[in-house]
Design a protein around this motif. Structure first.
Motif, PDB file in Angstrom:
ATOM      1  N   ASN A  93       0.863  -1.181   0.000  1.00  0.00           N
ATOM      2  CA  ASN A  93       0.000   0.000   0.000  1.00  0.00           C
ATOM      3  C   ASN A  93       0.899   1.230   0.000  1.00  0.00           C
ATOM      4  OD1 ASN A  93      -2.779  -1.267   0.559  1.00  0.00           O
ATOM      5  ND2 ASN A  93      -1.423  -2.195   2.079  1.00  0.00           N
ATOM      6  N   PHE A  94       0.562   2.183  -0.818  1.00  0.00           N
ATOM      7  CA  PHE A  94       1.419   3.350  -0.959  1.00  0.00           C
ATOM      8  C   PHE A  94       0.742   4.614  -0.446  1.00  0.00           C
ATOM      9  CE2 PHE A  94       3.384   0.380  -3.742  1.00  0.00           C
ATOM     10  CZ  PHE A  94       4.720   0.739  -3.777  1.00  0.00           C
ATOM     11  N   SER A 103      -0.439  -1.379  -7.083  1.00  0.00           N
ATOM     12  CA  SER A 103      -0.367  -1.496  -5.623  1.00  0.00           C
ATOM     13  C   SER A 103      -1.423  -2.478  -5.146  1.00  0.00           C
ATOM     14  CB  SER A 103      -0.619  -0.140  -4.973  1.00  0.00           C
ATOM     15  OG  SER A 103      -1.993   0.204  -5.055  1.00  0.00           O
ATOM     16  N   GLU A 104      -1.425  -2.739  -3.842  1.00  0.00           N
ATOM     17  CA  GLU A 104      -2.572  -3.408  -3.266  1.00  0.00           C
ATOM     18  C   GLU A 104      -3.800  -2.532  -3.536  1.00  0.00           C
ATOM     19  OE1 GLU A 104      -3.125  -6.218  -1.942  1.00  0.00           O
ATOM     20  OE2 GLU A 104      -1.292  -6.997  -1.050  1.00  0.00           O
ATOM     21  N   PRO A 105      -4.950  -3.135  -3.804  1.00  0.00           N
ATOM     22  CA  PRO A 105      -6.139  -2.328  -4.066  1.00  0.00           C
ATOM     23  C   PRO A 105      -6.785  -1.802  -2.781  1.00  0.00           C
ATOM     24  CG  PRO A 105      -6.648  -4.642  -4.293  1.00  0.00           C
ATOM     25  CD  PRO A 105      -5.170  -4.562  -4.036  1.00  0.00           C
ATOM     26  N   ALA A 163      -3.929   0.182   5.024  1.00  0.00           N
ATOM     27  CA  ALA A 163      -4.274  -0.746   3.947  1.00  0.00           C
ATOM     28  C   ALA A 163      -5.718  -0.618   3.479  1.00  0.00           C
ATOM     29  CB  ALA A 163      -4.014  -2.177   4.418  1.00  0.00           C
ATOM     30  N   GLY A 164      -6.395   0.453   3.830  1.00  0.00           N
ATOM     31  CA  GLY A 164      -7.817   0.580   3.474  1.00  0.00           C
ATOM     32  C   GLY A 164      -8.064   0.801   1.994  1.00  0.00           C
ATOM     33  N   GLY A 165      -7.160   1.524   1.350  1.00  0.00           N
ATOM     34  CA  GLY A 165      -7.301   1.766  -0.073  1.00  0.00           C
ATOM     35  C   GLY A 165      -8.398   2.733  -0.419  1.00  0.00           C
ATOM     36  N   ASP A 166      -8.515   2.994  -1.728  1.00  0.00           N
ATOM     37  CA  ASP A 166      -9.534   3.910  -2.215  1.00  0.00           C
ATOM     38  C   ASP A 166     -10.004   3.439  -3.593  1.00  0.00           C
ATOM     39  OD1 ASP A 166     -11.214   6.150  -2.230  1.00  0.00           O
ATOM     40  OD2 ASP A 166      -9.660   7.394  -1.319  1.00  0.00           O
ATOM     41  N   TYR A 167     -10.979   4.134  -4.139  1.00  0.00           N
ATOM     42  CA  TYR A 167     -11.636   3.659  -5.358  1.00  0.00           C
ATOM     43  C   TYR A 167     -10.688   3.430  -6.525  1.00  0.00           C
ATOM     44  CZ  TYR A 167     -11.337   8.430  -7.164  1.00  0.00           C
ATOM     45  OH  TYR A 167     -10.868   9.627  -7.608  1.00  0.00           O
ATOM     46  N   TYR A 168      -9.570   4.140  -6.567  1.00  0.00           N
ATOM     47  CA  TYR A 168      -8.677   4.057  -7.722  1.00  0.00           C
ATOM     48  C   TYR A 168      -7.528   3.075  -7.523  1.00  0.00           C
ATOM     49  CZ  TYR A 168      -6.392   7.337  -4.598  1.00  0.00           C
ATOM     50  OH  TYR A 168      -5.850   7.930  -3.487  1.00  0.00           O
ATOM     51  N   ASN A 169      -7.364   2.573  -6.293  1.00  0.00           N
ATOM     52  CA  ASN A 169      -6.250   1.640  -6.066  1.00  0.00           C
ATOM     53  C   ASN A 169      -6.530   0.320  -6.765  1.00  0.00           C
ATOM     54  OD1 ASN A 169      -6.199   3.180  -2.969  1.00  0.00           O
ATOM     55  ND2 ASN A 169      -4.398   3.142  -4.265  1.00  0.00           N
ATOM     56  N   ASP A 228       1.334 -14.854  -8.166  1.00  0.00           N
ATOM     57  CA  ASP A 228       0.889 -13.812  -7.245  1.00  0.00           C
ATOM     58  C   ASP A 228       1.848 -12.613  -7.279  1.00  0.00           C
ATOM     59  OD1 ASP A 228      -0.844 -12.730  -5.409  1.00  0.00           O
ATOM     60  OD2 ASP A 228      -0.235 -14.022  -3.742  1.00  0.00           O
ATOM     61  N   PHE A 229       1.374 -11.522  -6.687  1.00  0.00           N
ATOM     62  CA  PHE A 229       2.160 -10.291  -6.543  1.00  0.00           C
ATOM     63  C   PHE A 229       2.602  -9.721  -7.908  1.00  0.00           C
ATOM     64  CE2 PHE A 229       2.424 -12.203  -2.365  1.00  0.00           C
ATOM     65  CZ  PHE A 229       2.222 -11.129  -1.533  1.00  0.00           C
ATOM     66  N   GLY A 230       3.626  -8.900  -7.844  1.00  0.00           N
ATOM     67  CA  GLY A 230       4.079  -8.155  -9.016  1.00  0.00           C
ATOM     68  C   GLY A 230       3.961  -6.663  -8.773  1.00  0.00           C
ATOM     69  N   GLU A 231       3.067  -6.297  -7.829  1.00  0.00           N
ATOM     70  CA  GLU A 231       2.787  -4.870  -7.598  1.00  0.00           C
ATOM     71  C   GLU A 231       3.536  -4.273  -6.423  1.00  0.00           C
ATOM     72  OE1 GLU A 231       1.490  -7.408  -5.895  1.00  0.00           O
ATOM     73  OE2 GLU A 231      -0.481  -7.290  -6.876  1.00  0.00           O
ATOM     74  N   TYR A 232       4.483  -5.021  -5.844  1.00  0.00           N
ATOM     75  CA  TYR A 232       5.139  -4.572  -4.600  1.00  0.00           C
ATOM     76  C   TYR A 232       6.558  -4.058  -4.810  1.00  0.00           C
ATOM     77  CZ  TYR A 232       1.961  -6.594  -1.006  1.00  0.00           C
ATOM     78  OH  TYR A 232       0.928  -6.893  -0.173  1.00  0.00           O
ATOM     79  N   LEU A 233       7.043  -3.969  -6.038  1.00  0.00           N
ATOM     80  CA  LEU A 233       8.469  -3.646  -6.171  1.00  0.00           C
ATOM     81  C   LEU A 233       8.800  -2.400  -5.349  1.00  0.00           C
ATOM     82  CD1 LEU A 233      11.120  -4.488  -7.722  1.00  0.00           C
ATOM     83  CD2 LEU A 233      10.688  -2.477  -9.119  1.00  0.00           C
ATOM     84  N   PRO A 234       9.657  -2.559  -4.341  1.00  0.00           N
ATOM     85  CA  PRO A 234      10.036  -1.388  -3.533  1.00  0.00           C
ATOM     86  C   PRO A 234      10.709  -0.346  -4.416  1.00  0.00           C
ATOM     87  CG  PRO A 234      10.693  -3.425  -2.428  1.00  0.00           C
ATOM     88  CD  PRO A 234      10.295  -3.787  -3.832  1.00  0.00           C
ATOM     89  N   ILE A 235      10.470   0.910  -4.109  1.00  0.00           N
ATOM     90  CA  ILE A 235      10.959   1.969  -4.982  1.00  0.00           C
ATOM     91  C   ILE A 235      12.344   2.452  -4.585  1.00  0.00           C
ATOM     92  CG2 ILE A 235       8.694   2.755  -5.729  1.00  0.00           C
ATOM     93  CD1 ILE A 235       8.654   4.660  -3.417  1.00  0.00           C
TER      94      ILE A 235
END
Lengths: 671, 671
Positions: B44-45, B142-144, B164-170, B396-403
């Motif tokens: 989550n970002f 990211s996580e949605p 980790a709540g997220g929003d409509y666009y995540n 699984d994953f793919g969206e977590y690459l640390p920046i």
């Protein structure tokens, strides 16, 4: 003030302190345009900016003049001059006047030189953070929020049900003025929405959603001198009258039953200086609960024969206080009169603008109409309130001016929104002055903005939640007193026990007691039944709480000679009664870290217990003196951390070993 | 493409559609600089931008060339050229290449012509809104989020405990590509953080946190043609194998007990095409609960003799599926091998970068190292998985690459973050291709970005909450399928019954049944035990649920001939199996409003019940045909709203009266 053209840019100093540093590749000025979205929900705002343009004014040409300097700023050499800074002033006070040559520009950003370890204070009455360093503070008068902490359930529920949760920077009283530990202060003269951004480390950034009139700078050798400069600049409060120091103002709203309940307080040994009945105007039943009837005159059925009863109380040395706000409910007679006389703000179509306050609608008295102000001052406050015998009142609201209404003066409501609390304060102050009662009658406000200092004799910390939470509980009163005090507001107080009880949050006896024992060491003690009196513990419902409260009112009353001396310092030096430790301990770096304890004057150090379920209070004793613990007379060396036992009734309070008020303080432990 | 210099600016058209309109006082291009703050909390970002500079490039000079046009853009006449647009292309496909001449610029904004009533779709796999009009969509994998709705208690708790709540666009799968109802599509070629802002009415605005390589434009006569253009541009999935259409993939993670539990499903009449055991790698006990052991090889103690058991299942026509992700736990042997061979991403100081996944740490396989990819493809996927007999897996994953990690290629991790899902997908796809098993082995991913279409044969909708909520429940699967489908992702499916059970949120039998009856009308049916199997209802724990599920698998299997035909349309035309109503009803304005029902192919209209406690489902039947209700054979005229009775087991499904698959559909009611 001194401007050096340098490296194709310039440096600006006041008394040797670098304030602006401008280089073509690191400009300090940005100009642009934004389109804001602002939505109000009962005093809570949802604000978002879409910045269309933000252009660095990289090219600056400095010209010396007789009075100072002229700095013409453009995006690039050869580009049109978009902004001119007119710099003037001496080593103590300086001004940077802003002249925009770009009629389309409505966003202004200015970067100030920042230093590592710099502390910053002010921003109005801030409730969460005394030191503003590292955070961003939008400055827009509004409800402060319920909970003010996105991690708490109360905040979540307040947000969910009314967008009312708030955040750390929301305040009834913002002000675009800060003090720096570099011993200078900066004020932005504007009523527009603005932001102080202290997150960047290398610079501070000021953002204004209009061209500000000017930036004012103040340099002084000490922080105390800076506070005096603020008081000189923004105005002084009249001296707090002696009567307000002689006990507590008891807040009751039980109609004429209030008088009987007051006797119970007195019988229990409470020192009472005032009875405050906000329901003096009568009540209205709504599905939310009992609300006041917003038509500002005595309600005979709820308070029969009020004038006589007020006189009876006065004969016993007890003042009667009431309540007023700048709205008029549209089912009351004053609304009809104001509407007929054209005193109410209108919609764009010219109809009377109505604000929904929850099952009742109100008109907004247009304080840009001098005749409307006079009417409010003379007829409402003068006749209905002062002539009735009121010795003070809560002058509520001020922070709700809708941004889409039309004012008679033609001023943009978005630009009047921040100014409104000061207009509202001025109406109250003038009404009192016309009766020759300035310095005797006391009204208290939560809303403010630059200049409220000259109008409002006493701030009140607004509507805390009835709890010990970090961002909306007891401790926020300390932050509010200290931050506003540094800007020249000498007198501050709060609702003992807090106000807002929502979502199952209820007052405990512990909270009431902790709050009362803090309030004893503030200028004014005043209780409040809260928004839901029937669901929350009242002081007179619990013997232990009442006895505790009574004792604390005696402590407070016994402080009168000391508080009178502090009132003198407020008058002569503009110093607030509640002061951050560093105000008198500038050489002690540790003093700059303390935000949850304060000095009451120079002599008393007060560290309230602001958390639940503890009898301990750790604090730092500033160096340079020994400190005597108020309750045990134990002597502690300054310059050290101490962990004090602080059971109910014994907040961690110390006085200076060298104090000339030693006898006064020593006597308190026996009360 | 056509560029007209006009009024000191220019207009840009593709096939008669105005795309850009640039005037000196209303420029369409802005260039600048920003300093972003990006913090990651387990996928989550928290992202915030400080825009230092946003300069309108008001001055544009158009030069025609042999291939098209060159547009040189500057802040003002005489100012340096900061950006050049190279425009080329015909009436169907156009390109605007971006050449920046300002090395300091890292923010790019482009305004597109907007029209009243315009609909916009895409942005990757969007979970909340199919029509993007009126909202702003940051595009960053990211996580949605859990709950994804700041007004719900689950979202609040997820935010409070883990941001980790997220929003409509995540979303796990963003993509800077949109389709407009004006029959054009626009793609931004970049891997940087970007934003589609459709809130402004008069224009759309694209924001990119880098200079994008180019803007690609596509104009087609119909929306269906635009979808084909997307599939042509981003790649096609291999045809879904027949085996995946022959029943459900049963998700169980009970170790070798899974085989016994599977027999219970089969005995109950469930049509089973696969057994999916993500715990094939073994488990790890943490305080959070049981987690998989992230070292990608069969775990002999949890699954003794797995190769033989897989072969036994295969002999019965049942495939075995597993699980893999791009991390390696540092207490497993593969980590040690990868570290020794230099295949893991590092910190700035050169140490192996470890990601904390909650009581265990993992290395990140660096897919910018070709040799590391080959190792993952051949040794892990090829030997450990395919050679073992796996017929598919969750990738699984793919969206977590640390920046903040260092990649061997030297690429900035912030610019590789969005690209990472595609690299990960490519590793999986190549591993399968090397074994000659493309189109037979099926892996499914939740993460994606531009180009995932060419790599991943099957999307999975990620981790819905086990509920009926608007922004994280059953209905989001529909939005995800339709939005990703329009960008050329033909195959989509979801966890039947949802996945995430947190904060007391638990699966009900109703939810499982509603989800299963929707999944029957999607390309693939697959169940999942969820994140907390022991606390949540499982299909085989309730006779009614199991019977319902069994029936739905028979319905799904009976649709095989129809789904095979649709797979052919995916192959030839790039059309997704699940389609928004407007894809085949472009002349029916009402069809454009529907987001919670879909066409499965051209012939079937599916309106799942996505709310709890109701047996009713209202929907709109598109005009132009009559529709036959699947369960009652009632005929309804198209072009009207209908309110259908839809008890459990009878979602509102219709087929076209003129369908050549009428007999197939008619037979479903009797299953």
């Amino acid at each position: 003030m001194l401007v050096h053209a340098r490296d194709g840019g310039f440096d600006l100093f006041i008394d040797g302190r670098a304030i602006l540093r401008h280089r073509p590749d690191a400009p300090c000025l940005f100009l642009g345009r934004g389109v804001e979205r602002m939505e109000m929900y009962r005093g809570n705002f949802d604000i978002e900016d879409y910045v269309v343009e933000r252009v660095p004014l990289a090219h600056a040409v400095v010209t010396a003049s007789e009075d100072g300097w002229r700095i013409d700023c453009a995006a690039a050499p050869g580009s049109p001059i978009r902004l001119t800074l007119i710099v003037s002033g001496d080593g103590a006070n300086g001004t940077i006047a802003i002249q925009s040559h770009d009629p389309g520009a409505n966003r202004f950003w200015l970067r100030l030189v920042a230093e590592a370890g710099e502390h910053l204070w002010g921003g109005g009455e801030q409730m969460s953070y005394l030191d503003l360093a590292g955070r961003r503070f939008p400055l827009w008068t509004s409800e402060p929020g319920v909970g003010r902490d996105k991690t708490t359930a109360v905040t979540f529920e307040a947000d969910r049900t009314g967008r009312a949760g708030g955040d750390y920077y929301n305040t009834n009283y913002p002000q675009p003025t800060y003090l720096s530990s570099r011993r200078y202060a900066l004020h932005v003269e504007t009523a527009a929405y603005s932001v102080f951004d202290f997150r960047h480390g290398a610079f501070h950034e000021i953002e204004v959603w209009a061209m500000p009139e000017r930036i004012e700078l103040f340099a002084r050798p000490t922080i105390a001198d800076l506070v005096t400069a603020m008081a000189d600049r923004f105005g002084r409060q009249p001296r707090l009258p002696d009567w307000a120091l002689e006990g507590a103002i008891i807040g009751l709203k039980a109609g004429e039953q209030s008088f009987q309940r007051l006797e119970r307080y007195i019988a229990a040994g409470v020192r009472v200086c005032g009875l405050w009945c906000e329901d003096w105007v009568g009540l209205r039943q709504t599905s939310f609960g009992k609300r006041l009837f917003w038509d500002w005159q005595a309600n005979d059925s709820r308070y029969p024969d009020l004038k006589r009863r007020i006189a009876d109380l006065a004969a016993r040395g007890i003042r009667f206080l009431g309540y007023v706000n700048p709205y008029l409910c549209n089912d009351g007679p004053l609304f009809a009169e104001a509407e007929t006389r054209g005193f109410l703000a209108t919609t764009a179509e010219g109809a009377t603008y109505l604000v929904d306050f929850g099952e009742f609608d109100c008109g907004v008295v247009d304080f840009t109409i001098p005749e409307a102000c006079r009417w409010f001052e003379d007829q409402i406050i003068g006749e209905n309130m002062i002539d009735l015998g009121l010795a003070g009142w809560m002058a509520d609201f001020g922070e709700y001016l809708p941004i889409d209404l039309e004012l008679k003066s033609g001023a943009d409501a978005k630009l009047m929104h921040n100014a409104w609390p000061v207009l509202w304060g001025a109406v109250n102050a003038r009404a009192i002055a016309k009766k020759g009662r300035t310095g005797d009658i006391v009204f208290f406000m939560r809303a403010g903005y630059s200049g409220i200092q000259a109008e409002c004799p006493l701030l009140w910390a607004g509507d805390q939640s009835v709890d010990f939470t970090r961002h909306d509980g007891l401790v926020t009163v300390i932050v509010g007193a200290l931050s506003s005090g540094l800007l020249g507001n000498a007198y501050h107080h709060s609702d003992i026990g807090g106000y807002t009880s929502l979502f199952g949050n209820r007052r405990t006896a512990e909270l009431l007691m902790r709050w009362a024992e803090m309030a004893a060491f503030t200028p004014v003690m005043r209780s409040h039944e809260g928004n839901r009196p029937d669901e929350n513990l009242q002081i007179d419902q619990d013997e232990a709480t009442l006895a505790h409260f009574a004792r604390m009112t005696r402590v407070h009353a016994a402080l009168k000679p000391y508080l009178q001396t502090l009132a003198g310092e407020a008058e002569t030096m503009g110093l607030p009664l509640q002061r951050p430790l560093f105000l008198h301990h500038e050489d002690d770096a540790r003093a700059f870290e303390i935000w949850d304890a304060y000095l009451l004057g120079r002599e008393l150090l007060v560290a309230p217990v602001w958390q639940a379920g503890t009898n301990e209070r750790g604090l730092y004793l500033p160096a340079g003196t020994d400190w005597i613990h108020l309750w045990t007379a134990e002597r502690h060396r300054g310059g050290q951390d101490v962990e004090m036992t602080a059971p109910l009734g014994q907040p961690a309070v110390f006085y200076r070993a060298d104090s000339s008020f030693g006898e006064v303080f020593k006597a308190l432990a026996a009360l």
